[in-house]
Design a protein around this motif. Sequence first.
Motif, PDB file in Angstrom:
ATOM      1  N   HIS A   1       0.828  -0.918   0.393  1.00 60.55           N
ATOM      2  CA  HIS A   1      -0.220  -0.078  -0.056  1.00 60.55           C
ATOM      3  C   HIS A   1       1.290   1.693  -0.145  1.00 60.55           C
ATOM      4  N   ASP A   2       0.211   1.980  -0.729  1.00 55.79           N
ATOM      5  CA  ASP A   2       0.901   3.351  -0.143  1.00 55.79           C
ATOM      6  C   ASP A   2       0.841   4.659   0.846  1.00 55.79           C
ATOM      7  N   VAL A   3       2.464   5.025   1.597  1.00 53.81           N
ATOM      8  CA  VAL A   3       2.222   5.462   2.648  1.00 53.81           C
ATOM      9  C   VAL A   3       2.848   6.744   2.449  1.00 53.81           C
ATOM     10  N   ILE A   4       2.311   7.663   3.148  1.00 51.37           N
ATOM     11  CA  ILE A   4       2.954   8.853   3.486  1.00 51.37           C
ATOM     12  C   ILE A   4       3.457   9.165   4.983  1.00 51.37           C
ATOM     13  N   MET A   5       4.610   9.399   5.371  1.00 55.84           N
ATOM     14  CA  MET A   5       4.767   9.395   6.533  1.00 55.84           C
ATOM     15  C   MET A   5       4.807  10.824   7.287  1.00 55.84           C
ATOM     16  N   THR A   6       3.903  11.068   8.497  1.00 57.50           N
ATOM     17  CA  THR A   6       4.143  11.806   9.437  1.00 57.50           C
ATOM     18  C   THR A   6       3.813  11.506  10.240  1.00 57.50           C
ATOM     19  N   PRO A   7       5.291  10.770  10.615  1.00 57.11           N
ATOM     20  CA  PRO A   7       5.283  10.857  12.296  1.00 57.11           C
ATOM     21  C   PRO A   7       4.580  11.385  13.616  1.00 57.11           C
ATOM     22  N   ASN A   8       4.088  11.633  14.560  1.00 53.53           N
ATOM     23  CA  ASN A   8       4.299  12.521  15.526  1.00 53.53           C
ATOM     24  C   ASN A   8       5.525  12.700  16.287  1.00 53.53           C
ATOM     25  N   SER A   9       6.671  12.214  16.052  1.00 48.08           N
ATOM     26  CA  SER A   9       7.438  12.024  17.067  1.00 48.08           C
ATOM     27  C   SER A   9       8.315  13.006  15.897  1.00 48.08           C
ATOM     28  N   HIS A  10       8.608  13.300  14.853  1.00 44.69           N
ATOM     29  CA  HIS A  10       9.261  14.672  14.684  1.00 44.69           C
ATOM     30  C   HIS A  10       8.639  15.526  13.281  1.00 44.69           C
ATOM     31  N   LEU A  11       7.428  15.395  13.046  1.00 41.87           N
ATOM     32  CA  LEU A  11       6.713  16.243  12.562  1.00 41.87           C
ATOM     33  C   LEU A  11       5.078  16.860  12.710  1.00 41.87           C
ATOM     34  N   TYR A  12       5.195  16.543  14.157  1.00 44.23           N
ATOM     35  CA  TYR A  12       3.912  17.592  14.417  1.00 44.23           C
ATOM     36  C   TYR A  12       3.994  18.630  14.829  1.00 44.23           C
ATOM     37  N   PHE A  13       3.545  19.728  14.406  1.00 38.94           N
ATOM     38  CA  PHE A  13       4.125  20.994  14.404  1.00 38.94           C
ATOM     39  C   PHE A  13       3.248  21.612  15.215  1.00 38.94           C
TER      40      PHE A  13
ATOM     41  N   ILE B   1       5.817   7.466  -0.868  1.00 40.80           N
ATOM     42  CA  ILE B   1       4.927   7.730  -1.880  1.00 40.80           C
ATOM     43  C   ILE B   1       5.381   9.000  -0.790  1.00 40.80           C
ATOM     44  N   GLY B   2       5.149  10.208   0.074  1.00 39.46           N
ATOM     45  CA  GLY B   2       5.793  11.128   0.071  1.00 39.46           C
ATOM     46  C   GLY B   2       5.070  11.668   2.264  1.00 39.46           C
ATOM     47  N   VAL B   3       6.092  12.668   2.293  1.00 36.94           N
ATOM     48  CA  VAL B   3       6.141  13.190   3.767  1.00 36.94           C
ATOM     49  C   VAL B   3       5.217  14.576   3.900  1.00 36.94           C
ATOM     50  N   GLN B   4       4.665  14.709   4.975  1.00 33.79           N
ATOM     51  CA  GLN B   4       3.914  15.673   5.453  1.00 33.79           C
ATOM     52  C   GLN B   4       3.661  15.882   7.221  1.00 33.79           C
ATOM     53  N   ALA B   5       4.082  17.568   7.345  1.00 33.93           N
ATOM     54  CA  ALA B   5       3.864  18.013   8.479  1.00 33.93           C
ATOM     55  C   ALA B   5       2.064  18.212   9.414  1.00 33.93           C
ATOM     56  N   ASN B   6       2.095  17.780  10.205  1.00 36.23           N
ATOM     57  CA  ASN B   6       0.622  18.885  10.500  1.00 36.23           C
ATOM     58  C   ASN B   6      -0.044  19.537  11.548  1.00 36.23           C
ATOM     59  N   LEU B   7      -0.627  20.400  11.516  1.00 40.98           N
ATOM     60  CA  LEU B   7      -0.315  21.220  12.633  1.00 40.98           C
ATOM     61  C   LEU B   7      -1.976  21.201  13.361  1.00 40.98           C
ATOM     62  N   TRP B   8      -1.910  20.530  13.616  1.00 43.36           N
ATOM     63  CA  TRP B   8      -3.566  20.271  15.335  1.00 43.36           C
ATOM     64  C   TRP B   8      -3.830  21.678  15.759  1.00 43.36           C
ATOM     65  N   THR B   9      -5.042  22.321  16.277  1.00 42.55           N
ATOM     66  CA  THR B   9      -5.239  23.823  16.501  1.00 42.55           C
ATOM     67  C   THR B   9      -5.577  23.411  17.842  1.00 42.55           C
ATOM     68  N   GLU B  10      -5.501  22.519  18.730  1.00 46.57           N
ATOM     69  CA  GLU B  10      -5.866  22.973  20.099  1.00 46.57           C
ATOM     70  C   GLU B  10      -5.181  23.788  20.600  1.00 46.57           C
ATOM     71  N   TYR B  11      -4.634  23.956  20.327  1.00 47.26           N
ATOM     72  CA  TYR B  11      -3.419  25.075  21.193  1.00 47.26           C
ATOM     73  C   TYR B  11      -2.994  26.191  20.533  1.00 47.26           C
ATOM     74  N   VAL B  12      -2.997  26.317  19.157  1.00 48.77           N
ATOM     75  CA  VAL B  12      -3.172  27.429  17.852  1.00 48.77           C
ATOM     76  C   VAL B  12      -4.111  28.798  17.955  1.00 48.77           C
ATOM     77  N   PRO B  13      -5.114  29.974  19.187  1.00 50.95           N
ATOM     78  CA  PRO B  13      -5.998  30.257  18.887  1.00 50.95           C
ATOM     79  C   PRO B  13      -6.229  31.082  17.889  1.00 50.95           C
ATOM     80  N   ASN B  14      -5.295  31.381  16.795  1.00 52.09           N
ATOM     81  CA  ASN B  14      -5.620  32.581  15.964  1.00 52.09           C
ATOM     82  C   ASN B  14      -4.425  32.337  14.894  1.00 52.09           C
ATOM     83  N   PHE B  15      -4.407  32.588  13.971  1.00 55.58           N
ATOM     84  CA  PHE B  15      -3.136  32.492  12.583  1.00 55.58           C
ATOM     85  C   PHE B  15      -1.884  32.760  12.639  1.00 55.58           C
TER      86      PHE B  15
END
Length: 539
Positions: free
Chosen positions: A416-428, A471-485
């Motif tokens: 299966h295709d995979v996108i790596m976005t591990p919370n060890s490194h890429l959770y902004f 096939i790729g790499v991604q970082a994620n910005l979850w916004t519980e603690y990000v109140p504004n842009f």
Amino acid sequence: MRRSFLIAGMLLLLGTFFTTAQVANYNVIPMPLSIEQGNEKAFVLTKNTKILYPKNNEKMKRNAAFLTDYLKENTGILLKSKAAKSGGNAILLKTGLMSKNSEAYEIEVSPKGIVITGASEAGVFYGIQTLRKSIPVAHTKKVKMPAVKISDAPAFAYRGMMLDVARHFCTVDSVKRWIDMLALHNVNTFHWHLTEDQGWRIEIKKYPRLTEIGSKRTETVIGRNSGKYDGKPHGGFYTQAEAREIVAYAAERYINVVPEIDMPGHMLGALASYPELGCTGGPYQVWRQWGVSDDVLCMGNDKTFEFITDVLNEIMDIFPSKYIHIGGDECPKTNWKKCEKCQARIASLGLKADEHHSAEERLQSYFISYAEKVVNKKGRRMIGWDEILEGGLAPDATVMSWRGMSGGIAAAKMDHDVIMTPNSHLYFDHYQTKETKTEPLAIGGNSPVEKVYSFNPIPAGLNAAQRSRIIGVQANLWTEYVPNFRHAEYMVLPRMAALCEVQWSPSYKKDYENFLKRLPMLVEVYKLHNYNYAKHVLR
Ligand code: ACM
Ligand code: ZN
């Protein structure tokens, strides 16, 4: 006497002319694959330089317009552009580069001018990004461009950044600013996390209550689920017209928007709007706190299946993306175990627990495979978070590996295709320094720029065929603690710079110390656009 005045005046003029000339530096972020310095003299870019692009090609005309804007922003020099195949004192944009990689480009600078050749219009766009980042941000009348041949192409075809607009809503203008930031970093995929327990943010015409009710929460918990609330209503959603506007804005910048409707968990926005979709029938409330709710879609109710079919079909009408993200993460099975309807579904489907999976995990897998059929029926492909491996993987699913890399490794081994976005490194949403006391509150973790940079998306122990599934790499910005842009900008910059080199450069090219030397030039672009960036690694 008068004569010496004149000479002095001329010298002064000449002096200002020379001091204001800027010199390009091609060592940008992400670092191009190959930079060969030429022996010839430099090209001098001035206001008389023209931008040329092929006729009858709207995308190339737009590329020329982007280049015009970028050069004007950086230097104040406003270039004219026109459709033409060749010409002196010009920046010539063209396609036709022979490459297996459609995003590849070359830049050749000679005393006569600059030629950017892309394997596609997207390739030309990345050449423009490199050129734009090479030219210093400084008001000037001329830029000396040393002779060079640059050949470049990205290591990964999927280069993603996720933004969660559900925990905290972002305006259309902020989302466009986000897309501009992605373009600056050669990111080509915007994963847009649109629905959550804390708010449903996309108009669905067949289910108007999703936005009438589901997009609003009465207030928000203070801090990390302190039990105290701020008393301020929070809401917002995108009309379908606005979402289409975002899709078009991104596409102009060669960015694909992957929408995510998170199911069957993270669904309180929908359940508050349509309580019959839950196991208990409610009433439910759009959540005012953070975490993972036990209230999820009921698998025993036929209406649930009708609902997600309708929602996904409307989503696929808005978003032309090949990939549609169905979430699949963090779905507690607590209610399914107790719910008669869910248990009846398990019985009628003949789902059985075994040593690997519970019957409820099998039920989730049944649901995800159903969602995949809806997506496949329109010729699209499904992405899910790595929990979709639990209970058996849907046949064509692409797995987004977030709980480390093990889900991705397992999926690659299953072809299966995979996108790596591990919370060890890429959770902004994680802290970017150990000095957390002086930082704004974050969810936790510690992912500084250097750690992001160190990430190698290709794990050991995979054979060549399995490696090609990453096939790729991604970082994620979850916004519980990000109140504004403004705060979102602070969380992703400059970590996005480190990310983009992980996505674009083969690992053998990476060099953190060298990256740090190149970063200040990119930061000048951040300053130009008034981006709110973190300064921990800037010396
Ligand atoms: C996730 O972080 N729940 C995908
Ligand atoms: Zn149920």
